[in-house]
Scaffold this motif. Structure first.
Motif, PDB file in Angstrom:
ATOM      1  N   UNK A 373       1.250  -1.581  -0.118  1.00 28.21           N
ATOM      2  CA  UNK A 373      -0.106  -0.168  -0.157  1.00 28.21           C
ATOM      3  C   UNK A 373       0.654   1.452   0.003  1.00 28.21           C
ATOM      4  N   UNK A 374       0.239   2.825  -0.615  1.00 27.44           N
ATOM      5  CA  UNK A 374       0.859   3.716  -0.382  1.00 27.44           C
ATOM      6  C   UNK A 374       0.137   4.829   0.450  1.00 27.44           C
ATOM      7  N   UNK A 375      -0.069   4.793   1.210  1.00 21.09           N
ATOM      8  CA  UNK A 375      -0.842   5.159   2.283  1.00 21.09           C
ATOM      9  C   UNK A 375      -0.592   7.487   1.763  1.00 21.09           C
ATOM     10  N   UNK A 376      -1.470   8.156   1.338  1.00 18.82           N
ATOM     11  CA  UNK A 376      -1.608   9.354   0.887  1.00 18.82           C
ATOM     12  C   UNK A 376      -2.838   9.875   2.071  1.00 18.82           C
ATOM     13  N   UNK A 377      -1.929  11.383   2.667  1.00 19.96           N
ATOM     14  CA  UNK A 377      -2.871  11.754   4.068  1.00 19.96           C
ATOM     15  C   UNK A 377      -2.379  13.374   3.493  1.00 19.96           C
ATOM     16  N   UNK A 378      -2.910  14.524   2.498  1.00 18.55           N
ATOM     17  CA  UNK A 378      -2.948  15.568   2.551  1.00 18.55           C
ATOM     18  C   UNK A 378      -2.685  16.742   3.326  1.00 18.55           C
ATOM     19  N   UNK A 379      -3.741  16.205   4.364  1.00 18.51           N
ATOM     20  CA  UNK A 379      -4.048  16.928   5.519  1.00 18.51           C
ATOM     21  C   UNK A 379      -2.879  16.901   6.517  1.00 18.51           C
ATOM     22  N   UNK A 380      -2.069  16.175   6.504  1.00 19.31           N
ATOM     23  CA  UNK A 380      -0.680  16.184   7.370  1.00 19.31           C
ATOM     24  C   UNK A 380       0.430  15.706   6.276  1.00 19.31           C
ATOM     25  N   UNK A 381       0.575  15.937   5.178  1.00 23.08           N
ATOM     26  CA  UNK A 381       1.744  15.993   4.151  1.00 23.08           C
ATOM     27  C   UNK A 381       2.466  14.697   4.584  1.00 23.08           C
ATOM     28  N   UNK A 382       1.753  14.053   4.891  1.00 22.07           N
ATOM     29  CA  UNK A 382       2.261  12.350   4.717  1.00 22.07           C
ATOM     30  C   UNK A 382       1.816  11.151   3.742  1.00 22.07           C
ATOM     31  N   UNK A 383       3.174  10.711   3.295  1.00 21.27           N
ATOM     32  CA  UNK A 383       3.471   9.550   2.346  1.00 21.27           C
ATOM     33  C   UNK A 383       3.907   8.481   3.379  1.00 21.27           C
ATOM     34  N   UNK A 384       2.867   6.855   3.192  1.00 22.66           N
ATOM     35  CA  UNK A 384       3.433   5.865   4.093  1.00 22.66           C
ATOM     36  C   UNK A 384       3.876   4.525   2.566  1.00 22.66           C
ATOM     37  N   UNK A 385       4.418   3.644   2.959  1.00 24.50           N
ATOM     38  CA  UNK A 385       4.657   2.875   1.671  1.00 24.50           C
ATOM     39  C   UNK A 385       5.098   1.546   2.635  1.00 24.50           C
ATOM     40  N   UNK A 386       3.530   1.231   2.762  1.00 25.30           N
ATOM     41  CA  UNK A 386       3.856  -0.350   3.631  1.00 25.30           C
ATOM     42  C   UNK A 386       4.138  -1.810   2.690  1.00 25.30           C
ATOM     43  N   UNK A 387       4.385  -2.704   2.669  1.00 26.14           N
ATOM     44  CA  UNK A 387       4.658  -3.447   1.470  1.00 26.14           C
ATOM     45  C   UNK A 387       4.870  -5.390   2.677  1.00 26.14           C
ATOM     46  N   UNK A 388       4.266  -6.036   2.474  1.00 24.02           N
ATOM     47  CA  UNK A 388       4.204  -7.658   2.905  1.00 24.02           C
ATOM     48  C   UNK A 388       3.213  -7.041   4.601  1.00 24.02           C
ATOM     49  N   UNK A 389       2.473  -6.564   4.677  1.00 22.42           N
ATOM     50  CA  UNK A 389       1.970  -5.949   6.033  1.00 22.42           C
ATOM     51  C   UNK A 389       0.499  -7.597   6.019  1.00 22.42           C
ATOM     52  N   UNK A 390       0.163  -8.118   6.986  1.00 25.00           N
ATOM     53  CA  UNK A 390      -1.142  -8.672   6.784  1.00 25.00           C
ATOM     54  C   UNK A 390      -1.970  -7.621   6.097  1.00 25.00           C
ATOM     55  N   UNK A 391      -2.625  -8.008   5.873  1.00 26.10           N
ATOM     56  CA  UNK A 391      -4.460  -6.948   5.134  1.00 26.10           C
ATOM     57  C   UNK A 391      -5.035  -6.992   6.934  1.00 26.10           C
ATOM     58  N   UNK A 392      -5.700  -7.497   7.631  1.00 30.05           N
ATOM     59  CA  UNK A 392      -5.831  -6.875   9.006  1.00 30.05           C
ATOM     60  C   UNK A 392      -5.599  -6.305   9.974  1.00 30.05           C
ATOM     61  N   UNK A 393      -4.316  -5.980   9.501  1.00 33.12           N
ATOM     62  CA  UNK A 393      -2.747  -5.210  10.377  1.00 33.12           C
ATOM     63  C   UNK A 393      -2.720  -3.560   9.801  1.00 33.12           C
ATOM     64  N   UNK A 394      -2.786  -4.042   8.482  1.00 40.39           N
ATOM     65  CA  UNK A 394      -3.260  -2.286   8.352  1.00 40.39           C
ATOM     66  C   UNK A 394      -3.544  -1.435   8.634  1.00 40.39           C
TER      67      UNK A 394
END
Length: 406
Positions: A373-394
């Motif tokens: 996943x690539x998480x995009x949060x414009x309000x907080x000017x935040x981007x996260x890339x997370x790879x190979x995490x359990x779907x229910x833990x994201x």
């Protein structure tokens, strides 16, 4: 547990090497081959809570096989026509990058490693459709695809030009009514077989009597996540551009944002067509049967940063701002989904199937199997890339990072 502690111990000295210069104002855009780092404390994060979020992510690594071909066989391989026809690659360690105001404030795992990113590929595909609109190759997304795409010639070098096979993906009473908009929103109900995969065989109905007798829904009425239809859109986009989509993406997006030259976008062994006498592979929108985008986490993060800034990279508009805004308009048939593969939260509910992740309002994600996943949060000017995490833990991992920032 020993492995987790070892990773964290190794990671902590790295974070201490991050630049201690405070961010003055505005957002930073990394140049090619370089990405400045910032101590999370100087960027407003509670480092104790942030470390907790990272430990949580590492402890919830996906339990699926690291062998991506084996993983595919254990899931999609059980479907009718489920055999792989594109390339696979073994994946690396659970990996993540957290970016605030453009600076890397934390990273772990193997961010340089090129891995399959599965359906995150769809966001690159929809971007190229947007650029086709900007370049007037498509007048408007409400147009019928059949107005632009008639047929495709299969690449068959052993045959003469007159005897080469042709396919007609947008002919027929139903398919000729499909618009670019409904293809982008996965509401087209496109019917047919493409690259040896029939549309009904992707995530098939539990009732097998419906496989060959389904009633076609009017385009735009029903959402269905379907990779055969995504691949039909990729074929249409290839015919519109009259060149390979990876070449267009490299020129228009990846090189301008300083991405590496390690990413590759694959199709299938049988998805070759001919345009103006040249062989071109029609790429896939994910790794459902292999293929799709193979990319490292840094390049994913650059793309995420580009979408956070509505297609603008350090003052240059690479993707029309209007296209990014359209991409996050909720789909009527599924408000948790925008253009592929933009996942939204406009009703404070979980995002669209198959990725059940709760998002804050005005945030979005590019998501693929893995989970990538690539998480995009414009309000907080935040981007996260997370790879190979359990779907229910994201969801909990994201919550913990936001809590560390607040």
């Amino acid at each position: 547990m020993k492995k987790i502690l070892f990773i964290l111990i190794c990671w902590l000295p790295t974070i201490n090497l991050f630049s201690q210069q405070k961010i003055i104002s505005g957002s930073y855009f990394p140049s090619s081959g370089e990405w400045k780092k910032q101590l999370p404390g100087l960027s407003g994060f509670d480092t104790i809570k942030l470390n907790e979020a990272m430990r949580y992510a590492i402890a919830n690594e996906s339990k699926n096989p690291r062998d991506m071909e084996l993983s595919q066989k254990s899931s999609f391989g059980k479907e009718p026509f489920g055999e792989g026809i594109g390339p696979f690659a073994n994946r690396g360690d659970m990996t993540g990058i957290i970016i605030h105001h453009g600076y890397i404030i934390a990273e772990w795992g193997e961010p340089n490693r090129v891995d399959m990113t599965h359906s995150v590929t769809k966001s690159f595909l929809s971007t190229l459709v947007g650029l086709a609109v900007e370049n007037k190759l498509i007048k408007k997304t409400s147009d019928k695809v059949s107005k632009y795409v008639n047929s495709a010639t299969l690449y068959e070098p052993e045959k003469s030009q007159a005897t080469k096979s042709r396919i007609y993906p947008f002919s027929g009473a139903h398919n000729k009514l499909i618009t670019w908009e409904t293809m982008l929103r996965q509401t087209s109900d496109w019917e047919g077989t493409l690259w040896s995969k029939p549309d009904w065989a992707d995530r098939p109905d539990k009732d097998s009597t419906k496989w060959h007798n389904s009633i076609r829904n009017k385009p735009g009425m029903v959402f269905e996540y379907n990779d055969v239809r995504v691949n039909a859109l990729a074929l249409a986009a290839t015919l519109i551009w009259k060149k390979s989509l990876p070449a267009v993406l490299k020129e228009k997006v990846m090189d301008p944002i300083g991405a590496s030259d390690t990413w590759k976008w694959h199709g299938y062994k049988n998805s070759w067509i001919e345009i103006d006498g040249e062989p071109i592979q029609s790429v896939s929108g994910g790794g459902h049967w292999g293929g799709g985008m193979f990319i490292n986490a840094y390049d994913m993060a650059r793309f995420g940063l580009l979408t956070l800034h509505k297609g603008n990279w350090n003052g240059k508009q690479l993707i029309p701002e209007e296209w990014i805004e359209s991409s996050v308009i909720p789909t009527t048939a599924n408000p948790g989904y925008g253009y592929m593969n933009f996942y939204l939260n406009t009703e404070k509910k979980k995002t669209a199937e198959p990725y059940k992740v709760s998002l804050r309002e005005n945030t979005f994600m590019h998501v693929g199997n893995g989970t990538n996943l690539i998480y995009v949060n414009p309000k907080n000017d935040l981007v996260m890339v997370v790879r190979w995490i359990e779907n229910n833990a994201a969801n909990e991992m994201i919550r913990k990072v936001i809590s560390a920032l607040e």
